[in-house]
Write a protein that holds these residues in place. Structure first.
Motif, PDB file in Angstrom:
ATOM      1  N   TYR A 188      23.333  52.973   8.811  1.00 57.13           N
ATOM      2  CA  TYR A 188      24.141  52.581   7.656  1.00 57.13           C
ATOM      3  C   TYR A 188      23.252  52.168   6.478  1.00 57.13           C
ATOM      4  O   TYR A 188      22.311  51.397   6.640  1.00 57.13           O
ATOM      5  CB  TYR A 188      25.054  51.408   8.044  1.00 57.13           C
ATOM      6  N   TYR A 189      23.548  52.715   5.305  1.00 51.01           N
ATOM      7  CA  TYR A 189      22.743  52.448   4.103  1.00 51.01           C
ATOM      8  C   TYR A 189      23.604  51.796   3.025  1.00 51.01           C
ATOM      9  O   TYR A 189      24.606  52.349   2.602  1.00 51.01           O
ATOM     10  CB  TYR A 189      22.159  53.751   3.552  1.00 51.01           C
ATOM     11  N   ASP A 190      23.196  50.634   2.577  1.00 51.69           N
ATOM     12  CA  ASP A 190      23.856  49.947   1.473  1.00 51.69           C
ATOM     13  C   ASP A 190      22.945  48.807   1.043  1.00 51.69           C
ATOM     14  O   ASP A 190      22.042  48.428   1.776  1.00 51.69           O
ATOM     15  CB  ASP A 190      25.219  49.399   1.922  1.00 51.69           C
ATOM     16  N   PHE A 191      23.193  48.272  -0.163  1.00 55.73           N
ATOM     17  CA  PHE A 191      22.346  47.156  -0.584  1.00 55.73           C
ATOM     18  C   PHE A 191      23.028  45.810  -0.380  1.00 55.73           C
ATOM     19  O   PHE A 191      22.434  44.773  -0.628  1.00 55.73           O
ATOM     20  CB  PHE A 191      21.901  47.294  -2.044  1.00 55.73           C
ATOM     21  N   ALA A 192      24.269  45.816   0.069  1.00 48.09           N
ATOM     22  CA  ALA A 192      24.965  44.558   0.322  1.00 48.09           C
ATOM     23  C   ALA A 192      24.373  43.913   1.565  1.00 48.09           C
ATOM     24  O   ALA A 192      24.204  44.555   2.597  1.00 48.09           O
ATOM     25  CB  ALA A 192      26.451  44.807   0.524  1.00 48.09           C
ATOM     26  N   ILE A 193      24.024  42.627   1.439  1.00 48.40           N
ATOM     27  CA  ILE A 193      23.437  41.939   2.595  1.00 48.40           C
ATOM     28  C   ILE A 193      24.512  41.129   3.302  1.00 48.40           C
ATOM     29  O   ILE A 193      24.797  39.999   2.954  1.00 48.40           O
ATOM     30  CB  ILE A 193      22.278  41.012   2.174  1.00 48.40           C
ATOM     31  N   TYR A 247      17.398  43.596  -7.994  1.00 44.73           N
ATOM     32  CA  TYR A 247      16.579  44.253  -6.968  1.00 44.73           C
ATOM     33  C   TYR A 247      17.196  44.079  -5.574  1.00 44.73           C
ATOM     34  O   TYR A 247      16.573  43.510  -4.664  1.00 44.73           O
ATOM     35  CB  TYR A 247      15.142  43.699  -7.012  1.00 44.73           C
ATOM     36  N   PRO A 248      18.443  44.542  -5.398  1.00 43.56           N
ATOM     37  CA  PRO A 248      19.144  44.286  -4.130  1.00 43.56           C
ATOM     38  C   PRO A 248      18.438  44.863  -2.909  1.00 43.56           C
ATOM     39  O   PRO A 248      18.411  44.235  -1.858  1.00 43.56           O
ATOM     40  CB  PRO A 248      20.513  44.934  -4.341  1.00 43.56           C
ATOM     41  N   TYR A 249      17.843  46.056  -3.028  1.00 40.61           N
ATOM     42  CA  TYR A 249      17.168  46.641  -1.868  1.00 40.61           C
ATOM     43  C   TYR A 249      15.939  45.823  -1.479  1.00 40.61           C
ATOM     44  O   TYR A 249      15.690  45.585  -0.299  1.00 40.61           O
ATOM     45  CB  TYR A 249      16.773  48.094  -2.162  1.00 40.61           C
ATOM     46  N   HIS A 250      15.187  45.381  -2.465  1.00 40.03           N
ATOM     47  CA  HIS A 250      14.009  44.563  -2.172  1.00 40.03           C
ATOM     48  C   HIS A 250      14.396  43.250  -1.482  1.00 40.03           C
ATOM     49  O   HIS A 250      13.670  42.762  -0.622  1.00 40.03           O
ATOM     50  CB  HIS A 250      13.227  44.266  -3.455  1.00 40.03           C
ATOM     51  N   ASN A 251      15.528  42.698  -1.869  1.00 33.93           N
ATOM     52  CA  ASN A 251      15.975  41.440  -1.253  1.00 33.93           C
ATOM     53  C   ASN A 251      16.244  41.602   0.240  1.00 33.93           C
ATOM     54  O   ASN A 251      16.010  40.674   1.023  1.00 33.93           O
ATOM     55  CB  ASN A 251      17.221  40.908  -1.967  1.00 33.93           C
ATOM     56  N   ASP A 257      26.028  40.499  12.249  1.00 28.45           N
ATOM     57  CA  ASP A 257      27.210  40.669  13.105  1.00 28.45           C
ATOM     58  C   ASP A 257      28.377  41.337  12.383  1.00 28.45           C
ATOM     59  O   ASP A 257      29.421  41.587  12.980  1.00 28.45           O
ATOM     60  CB  ASP A 257      27.648  39.349  13.752  1.00 28.45           C
ATOM     61  N   GLU A 258      28.199  41.650  11.091  1.00 27.32           N
ATOM     62  CA  GLU A 258      29.188  42.478  10.391  1.00 27.32           C
ATOM     63  C   GLU A 258      28.989  43.950  10.763  1.00 27.32           C
ATOM     64  O   GLU A 258      29.876  44.762  10.571  1.00 27.32           O
ATOM     65  CB  GLU A 258      29.051  42.313   8.878  1.00 27.32           C
ATOM     66  N   TYR A 259      27.808  44.296  11.239  1.00 30.36           N
ATOM     67  CA  TYR A 259      27.483  45.670  11.593  1.00 30.36           C
ATOM     68  C   TYR A 259      27.590  45.920  13.094  1.00 30.36           C
ATOM     69  O   TYR A 259      27.972  47.002  13.516  1.00 30.36           O
ATOM     70  CB  TYR A 259      26.054  46.009  11.136  1.00 30.36           C
ATOM     71  N   PHE A 260      27.191  44.913  13.892  1.00 29.61           N
ATOM     72  CA  PHE A 260      27.132  45.096  15.338  1.00 29.61           C
ATOM     73  C   PHE A 260      27.967  44.027  16.046  1.00 29.61           C
ATOM     74  O   PHE A 260      27.979  42.868  15.627  1.00 29.61           O
ATOM     75  CB  PHE A 260      25.687  45.002  15.835  1.00 29.61           C
ATOM     76  N   ARG A 274      13.555  54.821   6.809  1.00 27.86           N
ATOM     77  CA  ARG A 274      14.523  55.600   6.030  1.00 27.86           C
ATOM     78  C   ARG A 274      15.396  54.706   5.138  1.00 27.86           C
ATOM     79  O   ARG A 274      16.253  55.189   4.426  1.00 27.86           O
ATOM     80  CB  ARG A 274      15.419  56.402   6.968  1.00 27.86           C
ATOM     81  N   GLY A 275      15.193  53.398   5.239  1.00 29.72           N
ATOM     82  CA  GLY A 275      15.924  52.475   4.376  1.00 29.72           C
ATOM     83  C   GLY A 275      17.286  52.043   4.898  1.00 29.72           C
ATOM     84  O   GLY A 275      18.120  51.551   4.136  1.00 29.72           O
ATOM     85  N   SER A 276      17.534  52.194   6.200  1.00 31.89           N
ATOM     86  CA  SER A 276      18.827  51.807   6.767  1.00 31.89           C
ATOM     87  C   SER A 276      19.028  50.292   6.706  1.00 31.89           C
ATOM     88  O   SER A 276      18.244  49.525   7.253  1.00 31.89           O
ATOM     89  CB  SER A 276      18.930  52.268   8.224  1.00 31.89           C
ATOM     90  N   THR A 277      20.089  49.879   6.032  1.00 29.71           N
ATOM     91  CA  THR A 277      20.404  48.458   5.884  1.00 29.71           C
ATOM     92  C   THR A 277      20.574  47.772   7.227  1.00 29.71           C
ATOM     93  O   THR A 277      20.008  46.714   7.480  1.00 29.71           O
ATOM     94  CB  THR A 277      21.705  48.278   5.073  1.00 29.71           C
ATOM     95  N   SER A 278      21.370  48.376   8.098  1.00 33.47           N
ATOM     96  CA  SER A 278      21.661  47.737   9.388  1.00 33.47           C
ATOM     97  C   SER A 278      20.408  47.651  10.254  1.00 33.47           C
ATOM     98  O   SER A 278      20.217  46.674  10.978  1.00 33.47           O
ATOM     99  CB  SER A 278      22.782  48.481  10.117  1.00 33.47           C
ATOM    100  N   ALA A 279      19.524  48.653  10.183  1.00 34.29           N
ATOM    101  CA  ALA A 279      18.278  48.608  10.958  1.00 34.29           C
ATOM    102  C   ALA A 279      17.363  47.501  10.429  1.00 34.29           C
ATOM    103  O   ALA A 279      16.704  46.809  11.214  1.00 34.29           O
ATOM    104  CB  ALA A 279      17.566  49.957  10.902  1.00 34.29           C
ATOM    105  N   ILE A 280      17.318  47.331   9.117  1.00 39.41           N
ATOM    106  CA  ILE A 280      16.497  46.281   8.503  1.00 39.41           C
ATOM    107  C   ILE A 280      17.002  44.908   8.947  1.00 39.41           C
ATOM    108  O   ILE A 280      16.221  44.041   9.346  1.00 39.41           O
ATOM    109  CB  ILE A 280      16.513  46.398   6.965  1.00 39.41           C
ATOM    110  N   LEU A 281      18.312  44.716   8.897  1.00 44.22           N
ATOM    111  CA  LEU A 281      18.897  43.445   9.327  1.00 44.22           C
ATOM    112  C   LEU A 281      18.646  43.198  10.812  1.00 44.22           C
ATOM    113  O   LEU A 281      18.359  42.075  11.225  1.00 44.22           O
ATOM    114  CB  LEU A 281      20.405  43.432   9.042  1.00 44.22           C
ATOM    115  N   LEU A 282      18.745  44.268  11.604  1.00 45.53           N
ATOM    116  CA  LEU A 282      18.525  44.146  13.046  1.00 45.53           C
ATOM    117  C   LEU A 282      17.068  43.784  13.344  1.00 45.53           C
ATOM    118  O   LEU A 282      16.791  42.960  14.212  1.00 45.53           O
ATOM    119  CB  LEU A 282      18.900  45.464  13.730  1.00 45.53           C
ATOM    120  N   ALA A 283      16.139  44.359  12.583  1.00 44.51           N
ATOM    121  CA  ALA A 283      14.710  44.027  12.759  1.00 44.51           C
ATOM    122  C   ALA A 283      14.478  42.545  12.505  1.00 44.51           C
ATOM    123  O   ALA A 283      13.738  41.884  13.239  1.00 44.51           O
ATOM    124  CB  ALA A 283      13.858  44.869  11.811  1.00 44.51           C
TER     125      ALA A 283
END
Length: 200
Positions: A38-43, A126-130, A47-50, A75-84
């Motif tokens: 899942y790709y988005d800049f909303a943080i 800079y939402p992606y950087h955040n 637990d909103e994803y999984f 690849r910039g996946s939002t959910s993968a970044i949050l999971l990491a």
């Protein structure tokens, strides 16, 4: 083997003792693979994803899931970044750092006064950087300026780029044609400020 196929294989190996019908299990695994891409800049919270069960699976199978998480972070996946960040995976710090240091243009929200420097240096630009900063801070348990140390080359490159940051009012009057402002230059300046290498 493609990342989704790897994930499916990992999950099937890691959850071979499941007790649900095979068709339901395949649907659940496919759903998890989609969530991980899942790709988005909303943080949102992780637990909103999984679901709790999915997060529990990742906790129990951290080492098996690391490679696929790294691929999706690259690849910039939002959910993968949050999971990491949630799993505090040290092995994902390198791709997170690499993505953080990529210069992206400002988001360009409507409303701010772009003749003022503060509009360009607001973190909302800079939402992606955040997302990367949040994940790195979660893993290291330190603020970003302590977590990331630039090489002299990286510092000089960002500093050189940041010096090109200019507001609209510094350009000559061009009538109805608004001047071009380099959002990546502002991004470089913002990053240096976050890393406490430049005064605001």
């Amino acid at each position: 083997m493609k990342p989704v196929a790897i994930l499916l294989l990992l999950i099937m190996i890691g959850c071979s003792g499941h007790k649900q019908p095979e068709a339901d299990y395949v649907v659940e695994v496919l759903d998890l693979a989609l969530k991980l891409s899942y790709y988005d800049f909303a943080i949102d919270p992780v637990d909103e994803y999984f679901s709790p069960q999915e997060l529990d699976w990742f906790v129990k199978n951290r080492s098996a899931a690391e490679k696929i998480i790294i691929k999706y972070v690259d690849r910039g996946s939002t959910s993968a970044i949050l999971l990491a960040g949630y799993l505090r995976l040290d092995s994902v710090l390198k791709p997170l750092r690499r993505q953080l240091l990529k210069l992206r243009s400002t988001y360009g929200w409507e409303g701010p006064d772009y003749s003022k420097e503060e509009a360009w240096l607001n973190s909302s630009q800079y939402p992606y950087h955040n997302i990367y900063i949040d994940a790195i801070e979660s893993i290291t348990q330190k603020p970003i300026h302590e977590s990331i140390k630039l090489t002299p080359s990286e510092y000089n490159s960002l500093l050189r780029e940041s010096r090109r940051a200019r507001t609209y009012d510094t350009f000559p009057d061009v009538g109805n044609n608004p001047p071009y402002v380099d959002g990546k230059a502002w991004c470089a300046k913002w990053l240096l400020i976050q890393l406490k290498l430049l005064e605001n």
